[in-house]
Motif scaffolding. Structure first.
Motif, PDB file in Angstrom:
ATOM      1  N   VAL A  62     -25.512  19.659  25.381  1.00  0.00           N
ATOM      2  CA  VAL A  62     -26.243  18.730  24.526  1.00  0.00           C
ATOM      3  C   VAL A  62     -26.350  19.320  23.122  1.00  0.00           C
ATOM      4  O   VAL A  62     -26.730  20.485  22.978  1.00  0.00           O
ATOM      5  CB  VAL A  62     -27.655  18.471  25.083  1.00  0.00           C
ATOM      6  CG1 VAL A  62     -28.475  17.622  24.130  1.00  0.00           C
ATOM      7  CG2 VAL A  62     -27.565  17.802  26.452  1.00  0.00           C
ATOM      8  N   PRO A  63     -26.019  18.553  22.077  1.00  0.00           N
ATOM      9  CA  PRO A  63     -26.188  19.088  20.714  1.00  0.00           C
ATOM     10  C   PRO A  63     -27.658  19.308  20.406  1.00  0.00           C
ATOM     11  O   PRO A  63     -28.504  18.482  20.760  1.00  0.00           O
ATOM     12  CB  PRO A  63     -25.587  17.989  19.830  1.00  0.00           C
ATOM     13  CG  PRO A  63     -25.668  16.743  20.648  1.00  0.00           C
ATOM     14  CD  PRO A  63     -25.512  17.175  22.073  1.00  0.00           C
ATOM     15  N   SER A  64     -27.959  20.413  19.771  1.00  0.00           N
ATOM     16  CA  SER A  64     -29.358  20.690  19.411  1.00  0.00           C
ATOM     17  C   SER A  64     -29.697  20.145  18.035  1.00  0.00           C
ATOM     18  O   SER A  64     -30.855  19.815  17.754  1.00  0.00           O
ATOM     19  CB  SER A  64     -29.628  22.199  19.454  1.00  0.00           C
ATOM     20  OG  SER A  64     -28.746  22.879  18.589  1.00  0.00           O
ATOM     21  N   ASP A  65     -28.691  20.043  17.155  1.00  0.00           N
ATOM     22  CA  ASP A  65     -28.878  19.464  15.824  1.00  0.00           C
ATOM     23  C   ASP A  65     -27.573  18.770  15.452  1.00  0.00           C
ATOM     24  O   ASP A  65     -26.702  19.348  14.804  1.00  0.00           O
ATOM     25  CB  ASP A  65     -29.230  20.554  14.807  1.00  0.00           C
ATOM     26  CG  ASP A  65     -29.629  19.986  13.451  1.00  0.00           C
ATOM     27  OD1 ASP A  65     -29.249  18.824  13.157  1.00  0.00           O
ATOM     28  OD2 ASP A  65     -30.303  20.696  12.676  1.00  0.00           O
ATOM     29  N   TRP A  66     -27.437  17.522  15.860  1.00  0.00           N
ATOM     30  CA  TRP A  66     -26.170  16.822  15.754  1.00  0.00           C
ATOM     31  C   TRP A  66     -25.663  16.715  14.324  1.00  0.00           C
ATOM     32  O   TRP A  66     -24.472  16.864  14.067  1.00  0.00           O
ATOM     33  CB  TRP A  66     -26.276  15.446  16.392  1.00  0.00           C
ATOM     34  CG  TRP A  66     -25.066  14.578  16.201  1.00  0.00           C
ATOM     35  CD1 TRP A  66     -25.003  13.351  15.633  1.00  0.00           C
ATOM     36  CD2 TRP A  66     -23.715  14.903  16.574  1.00  0.00           C
ATOM     37  NE1 TRP A  66     -23.711  12.876  15.626  1.00  0.00           N
ATOM     38  CE2 TRP A  66     -22.906  13.818  16.201  1.00  0.00           C
ATOM     39  CE3 TRP A  66     -23.121  16.010  17.174  1.00  0.00           C
ATOM     40  CZ2 TRP A  66     -21.533  13.800  16.414  1.00  0.00           C
ATOM     41  CZ3 TRP A  66     -21.751  16.002  17.381  1.00  0.00           C
ATOM     42  CH2 TRP A  66     -20.979  14.908  16.998  1.00  0.00           C
ATOM     43  N   GLU A  67     -26.538  16.456  13.381  1.00  0.00           N
ATOM     44  CA  GLU A  67     -26.095  16.293  12.000  1.00  0.00           C
ATOM     45  C   GLU A  67     -25.393  17.551  11.482  1.00  0.00           C
ATOM     46  O   GLU A  67     -24.476  17.476  10.675  1.00  0.00           O
ATOM     47  CB  GLU A  67     -27.278  15.936  11.100  1.00  0.00           C
ATOM     48  CG  GLU A  67     -27.770  14.512  11.299  1.00  0.00           C
ATOM     49  CD  GLU A  67     -26.659  13.477  11.140  1.00  0.00           C
ATOM     50  OE1 GLU A  67     -25.919  13.549  10.143  1.00  0.00           O
ATOM     51  OE2 GLU A  67     -26.518  12.604  12.020  1.00  0.00           O
ATOM     52  N   LYS A  68     -25.806  18.701  11.950  1.00  0.00           N
ATOM     53  CA  LYS A  68     -25.168  19.950  11.547  1.00  0.00           C
ATOM     54  C   LYS A  68     -23.963  20.269  12.427  1.00  0.00           C
ATOM     55  O   LYS A  68     -22.967  20.830  11.954  1.00  0.00           O
ATOM     56  CB  LYS A  68     -26.171  21.105  11.607  1.00  0.00           C
ATOM     57  CG  LYS A  68     -27.295  21.010  10.579  1.00  0.00           C
ATOM     58  CD  LYS A  68     -28.231  22.205  10.704  1.00  0.00           C
ATOM     59  CE  LYS A  68     -29.359  22.132   9.671  1.00  0.00           C
ATOM     60  NZ  LYS A  68     -30.301  23.268   9.802  1.00  0.00           N
ATOM     61  N   GLU A  69     -24.053  19.913  13.693  1.00  0.00           N
ATOM     62  CA  GLU A  69     -23.032  20.321  14.655  1.00  0.00           C
ATOM     63  C   GLU A  69     -21.830  19.387  14.714  1.00  0.00           C
ATOM     64  O   GLU A  69     -20.772  19.776  15.211  1.00  0.00           O
ATOM     65  CB  GLU A  69     -23.655  20.440  16.051  1.00  0.00           C
ATOM     66  CG  GLU A  69     -24.687  21.549  16.141  1.00  0.00           C
ATOM     67  CD  GLU A  69     -25.451  21.530  17.456  1.00  0.00           C
ATOM     68  OE1 GLU A  69     -24.942  20.957  18.440  1.00  0.00           O
ATOM     69  OE2 GLU A  69     -26.568  22.070  17.497  1.00  0.00           O
ATOM     70  N   LYS A  70     -21.958  18.154  14.207  1.00  0.00           N
ATOM     71  CA  LYS A  70     -20.850  17.218  14.356  1.00  0.00           C
ATOM     72  C   LYS A  70     -19.601  17.676  13.609  1.00  0.00           C
ATOM     73  O   LYS A  70     -18.474  17.317  13.983  1.00  0.00           O
ATOM     74  CB  LYS A  70     -21.250  15.814  13.917  1.00  0.00           C
ATOM     75  CG  LYS A  70     -21.525  15.627  12.444  1.00  0.00           C
ATOM     76  CD  LYS A  70     -21.934  14.175  12.195  1.00  0.00           C
ATOM     77  CE  LYS A  70     -22.237  13.899  10.745  1.00  0.00           C
ATOM     78  NZ  LYS A  70     -22.636  12.477  10.534  1.00  0.00           N
ATOM     79  N   GLU A  71     -19.760  18.486  12.551  1.00  0.00           N
ATOM     80  CA  GLU A  71     -18.597  19.004  11.835  1.00  0.00           C
ATOM     81  C   GLU A  71     -17.795  19.978  12.687  1.00  0.00           C
ATOM     82  O   GLU A  71     -16.665  20.321  12.346  1.00  0.00           O
ATOM     83  CB  GLU A  71     -19.048  19.695  10.549  1.00  0.00           C
ATOM     84  CG  GLU A  71     -19.745  18.776   9.554  1.00  0.00           C
ATOM     85  CD  GLU A  71     -18.837  17.658   9.058  1.00  0.00           C
ATOM     86  OE1 GLU A  71     -17.612  17.878   8.981  1.00  0.00           O
ATOM     87  OE2 GLU A  71     -19.359  16.566   8.760  1.00  0.00           O
ATOM     88  N   LYS A  72     -18.367  20.410  13.802  1.00  0.00           N
ATOM     89  CA  LYS A  72     -17.671  21.330  14.705  1.00  0.00           C
ATOM     90  C   LYS A  72     -16.967  20.602  15.848  1.00  0.00           C
ATOM     91  O   LYS A  72     -16.547  21.221  16.823  1.00  0.00           O
ATOM     92  CB  LYS A  72     -18.658  22.358  15.262  1.00  0.00           C
ATOM     93  CG  LYS A  72     -19.227  23.283  14.199  1.00  0.00           C
ATOM     94  CD  LYS A  72     -20.152  24.315  14.814  1.00  0.00           C
ATOM     95  CE  LYS A  72     -20.699  25.266  13.750  1.00  0.00           C
ATOM     96  NZ  LYS A  72     -21.591  26.300  14.330  1.00  0.00           N
ATOM     97  N   THR A  73     -16.861  19.274  15.730  1.00  0.00           N
ATOM     98  CA  THR A  73     -16.088  18.492  16.694  1.00  0.00           C
ATOM     99  C   THR A  73     -14.850  17.952  15.988  1.00  0.00           C
ATOM    100  O   THR A  73     -14.846  17.780  14.763  1.00  0.00           O
ATOM    101  CB  THR A  73     -16.924  17.333  17.266  1.00  0.00           C
ATOM    102  OG1 THR A  73     -17.234  16.409  16.216  1.00  0.00           O
ATOM    103  CG2 THR A  73     -18.208  17.850  17.900  1.00  0.00           C
ATOM    104  N   PRO A  74     -13.785  17.651  16.725  1.00  0.00           N
ATOM    105  CA  PRO A  74     -12.531  17.259  16.069  1.00  0.00           C
ATOM    106  C   PRO A  74     -12.622  16.018  15.190  1.00  0.00           C
ATOM    107  O   PRO A  74     -11.961  15.945  14.157  1.00  0.00           O
ATOM    108  CB  PRO A  74     -11.587  17.025  17.259  1.00  0.00           C
ATOM    109  CG  PRO A  74     -12.123  17.894  18.345  1.00  0.00           C
ATOM    110  CD  PRO A  74     -13.612  17.854  18.182  1.00  0.00           C
ATOM    111  N   PHE A  75     -13.449  15.022  15.591  1.00  0.00           N
ATOM    112  CA  PHE A  75     -13.519  13.773  14.841  1.00  0.00           C
ATOM    113  C   PHE A  75     -14.948  13.412  14.439  1.00  0.00           C
ATOM    114  O   PHE A  75     -15.226  12.276  14.071  1.00  0.00           O
ATOM    115  CB  PHE A  75     -12.903  12.636  15.667  1.00  0.00           C
ATOM    116  CG  PHE A  75     -11.463  12.869  16.009  1.00  0.00           C
ATOM    117  CD1 PHE A  75     -10.461  12.603  15.101  1.00  0.00           C
ATOM    118  CD2 PHE A  75     -11.112  13.384  17.246  1.00  0.00           C
ATOM    119  CE1 PHE A  75      -9.127  12.824  15.408  1.00  0.00           C
ATOM    120  CE2 PHE A  75      -9.778  13.617  17.579  1.00  0.00           C
ATOM    121  CZ  PHE A  75      -8.782  13.342  16.648  1.00  0.00           C
ATOM    122  N   ASN A  76     -15.843  14.379  14.540  1.00  0.00           N
ATOM    123  CA  ASN A  76     -17.259  14.175  14.202  1.00  0.00           C
ATOM    124  C   ASN A  76     -17.928  13.119  15.079  1.00  0.00           C
ATOM    125  O   ASN A  76     -18.841  12.416  14.634  1.00  0.00           O
ATOM    126  CB  ASN A  76     -17.436  13.799  12.729  1.00  0.00           C
ATOM    127  CG  ASN A  76     -16.966  14.897  11.793  1.00  0.00           C
ATOM    128  OD1 ASN A  76     -16.774  16.029  12.198  1.00  0.00           O
ATOM    129  ND2 ASN A  76     -16.773  14.559  10.533  1.00  0.00           N
TER     130      ASN A  76
END
Length: 261
Positions: A62-76
């Motif tokens: 589960v993402p703990s802070d999605w707004e910060k972590e989405k850049e670490k996924t291939p397509f956000n």
């Protein structure tokens, strides 16, 4: 069986482009999985149920802070599936739930008995997934509650009723046995059952569920999916119940921060 949540996933910013033959071995011979998705059912539900049917070793990330972590996924966007093999070569599948679901369904023999059945299943799966996406883009995330209610009524009386009519016909053509193809569970059945449950958790979703209740073939499909022993066991788990509560809470106020779920 996965816990409700585990520590956040590793950085998945970059996809792999080298040694693809070796990476294909990981796809064919996985030993464990990690699913990164929000702590609700929605686009993670079918993947979780396939992993449960397969009795695979998997974790729920589960993402703990999605707004910060989405850049670490291939397509956000989520979900993202991490796949590990005996050689500990990790690979990633991402961009849409359909990519992940079809991979897992083929891996765990939920795509029919031959190429024709596989493509039938993909067609039914795509039809349901497209309607789910349409609801998300035209109804679910309208900020104004009254406008969202009106949009839900338009969705119900137009695209949803049309989908019900067509899928009832295809299920009747297969003998009204509760399955889209043949006489055993497939990805298409699981995806449709999860979509119907997803709709029932929306604001105004009971009106959609009432349509399903007078649609015998779709109703039977939901029953056949629910009585599958491994799916029933997953749905009876505490992890599943936590996700259901969080989903209900989220769709009652989809603009609240995810961290509050």
């Amino acid at each position: 069986m996965a816990a409700p949540s585990t520590p956040a996933a590793p950085d998945a910013t970059h996809l792999a482009y080298k040694n693809t033959d070796q990476l294909s071995v990981t796809l064919k011979e996985p030993t464990s999985f990690k699913l990164l998705y929000f702590p609700i059912h929605s686009s993670g539900a079918t993947t979780r149920e396939i992993l449960s049917i397969a009795e695979a070793k998997w974790e729920n990330l589960v993402p703990s802070d999605w707004e910060k972590e989405k850049e670490k996924t291939p397509f956000n966007v989520l979900p993202v599936l991490f796949i590990t093999s005996q050689t500990n070569k990790d690979i990633i599948l991402a961009e849409a739930a359909g990519v992940i679901e079809q991979y897992l369904a083929k891996q765990f023999r939920l795509m029919g008995c031959n190429d024709y059945e596989e493509n039938l299943i993909k067609s039914f799966h795509s039809s349901t997934a497209s309607l789910h996406s349409l609801h998300a883009t035209t109804v679910a995330f309208i900020p104004d509650r009254d406008a969202r209610k009106r949009a839900m009524e338009v969705f119900r009386d137009g695209p949803f009723r049309a989908w019900v009519t067509l899928h009832e016909k295809h299920l009747r053509d297969n003998g009204s046995n509760g399955y889209y193809v043949g006489d055993k569970l497939s990805l298409a059945d699981i995806r449709t059952a999860n979509f119907i449950e997803h709709m029932n958790l929306q604001t105004g979703g009971q009106a959609l569920y009432d349509i399903i209740n007078i649609s015998p073939c779709l109703r039977k499909l939901c029953v056949e999916v629910a009585v599958d022993y491994k799916i029933s066991r997953w749905r009876s788990s505490q992890a599943y119940k936590i996700l259901t509560t969080a989903t209900d809470h989220y769709f009652s106020d989809p603009f609240a921060p995810v961290s509050k779920l």
